[in-house]
Design an enzyme around this catalytic site. Structure first.
Site: not given
Length: 320
Positions: A175, A201
Site C-alpha cells: 500500500s 498498517y
C-alpha cells in the site's frame, strides 16, 4: 526511537536497473491484462479470496485457465465464492481451503496439506487500521501478524512447491501507506510505542515489500521471483475501520482495476525475470527521496533496502 533498530533509515539506494513499464496503466482491468493468455496447467493460490481484490484476482486467473485455490478463514464463504467463480468462468478447477493467517498453526496445516507445484502465490489477505491494539495468541500485533508474518510463514512453508513449479511468482499486496511507516524491529508489537492504527498498517505493508526483496534474493536460483504491489484506492471491506474511501474520486479504482496490477505480476510474460520490485498502476514505481503528498505514489527506499530485507527475514524466522 533512540537505540531502536528501525528498518527505515534513508539508506542510499541507487537502483542500477531501469524502471519497468507496461502497456497497462491506471485504468487497466484484470481481463485486459490477461487478454490472450492461456494459464492452463498452472496453479495459483490467492489468500483472502472471499471478497474484493482477492475474489477478482482468483476469478481473473481462473478465467484464463489456471487452477485456483482460495485460502480463506471462512470455509463456507470460500466454498460459495469458489462455486461462483466456477460458474462464471466455466473453470471447474477452483477450490477453497481453510487458512487463518493470524494462526500460525493454521498456516502450517494448510502448507503441509499442499500437494504438487505452485506457480502463482498471491498474498492478498489483509486487515487495515484495527482501532484497538490487538495481539494474536502468540503475542504479535494483529496487523503485522496477518498482513506480513502469516504470509511470510505461508510463503516460506510453500517454498518446495514454488521451487517445483520451475518459474514461480510470489505477489504481495502492499500500500502507499508504507511510505509513512518504516518497520521498527525492536518493537514490532507496540509494547513501548503508542499504537497508531494506520501507522501499524503501513508498517506491515513496508514489511510486505521487504518480503519480496529478500525472497527474490534468496530464491531466484530456484526459479522463484517475488514482487510487491500497491493496488490503488479501491472500495472494499478492507476500509471497514476507516469509514470508507476518502481518496479524491479521480484517484479511485474499481475492483477490476485494483486487481489488474497484482494479476499482471502473477501471470503476465511481461514480468518474466523480474523480481524484488514494487509496482503500481501497471508499472514499477519510482523510488522517492522524500514522502509525497497524501495520495501520492512511489516507493520508499527503506522498503527496498536489501539490508533491511535480510534483517526482517531473519527476525521473522525467529518469531516463527
Amino acid at each position: 526511537m533512540t537505540g531502536a533498530r528501525m528498518l527505515g533509515r534513508m539508506n542510499a539506494l541507487t537502483p542500477s536497473k531501469t524502471r519497468l513499464t507496461t502497456p497497462f496503466g491506471f485504468a487497466a482491468t484484470t481481463d485486459q491484462v490477461l487478454a490472450g493468455l492461456d494459464l492452463g496447467g498452472r496453479r495459483a493460490l490467492v489468500t483472502g479470496a472471499t471478497s474484493g481484490l482477492g475474489t477478482e484476482t482468483a476469478r481473473a486467473l481462473a478465467a484464463a485457465g489456471a487452477e485456483v485455490v482460495l485460502g480463506v478463514r471462512d470455509t463456507g464463504a470460500g466454498r460459495r465464492t469458489a462455486a461462483a467463480i466456477r460458474e462464471s468462468t466455466g473453470n471447474a478447477r477452483v477450490t477453497a481451503g481453510r487458512l487463518d493467517l493470524a494462526d500460525l498453526g493454521s498456516v502450517r496445516d494448510f502448507a503441509a496439506g499442499w500437494e504438487g507445484p505452485l506457480h502463482m502465490l498471491v498474498n492478498n489477505a489483509g486487515i487495515m487500521a484495527t482501532p484497538q491494539l490487538t495481539r494474536t495468541p502468540q503475542g504479535r500485533e494483529l496487523q503485522f501478524a496477518v498482513n506480513f508474518l502469516g504470509h511470510f510463514a505461508l510463503t516460506t512453508a510453500l517454498h518446495p512447491a514454488l521451487a517445483r513449479a520451475g518459474g514461480a511468482r510470489v505477489v504481495s499486496l502492499s500500500s502507499n501507506a508504507h511510505l509513512y511507516a518504516p518497520v521498527v524491529l525492536d518493537d514490532l508489537d507496540h509494547r513501548f510505542r503508542p499504537y497508531q492504527p494506520l501507522g501499524a498498517y503501513g508498517e506491515s505493508k513496508t514489511a510486505d515489500v521487504l518480503l519480496a526483496v529478500e525472497a527474490t534474493r534468496r530464491w531466484a536460483g530456484d526459479g522463484i521471483l517475488a514482487n510487491a504491489v500497491n493496488p490503488g484506492a479501491v472500495a472494499t471491506n478492507l476500509q471497514q475501520h476507516t469509514g470508507g474511501l476518502r481518496t479524491p474520486p479521480e484517484r479511485r479504482k474499481t475492483v477490476a482495476q485494483g486487481a489488474a496490477t497484482p494479476v499482471l505480476l502473477a501471470a503476465s510474460p511481461l514480468l518474466d525475470g523480474i523480481g524484488g520490485r514494487y509496482f503500481e498502476h501497471g508499472e514499477e514505481a519510482a523510488v522517492l527521496d522524500a514522502a509525497p503528498p497524501l495520495y501520492g505514489g512511489g516507493v520508499a527506499p527503506f522498503a527496498l533496502d536489501p539490508g533491511n530485507a535480510e534483517r526482517l527475514w531473519d527476525t521473522a524466522l525467529a518469531l516463527l
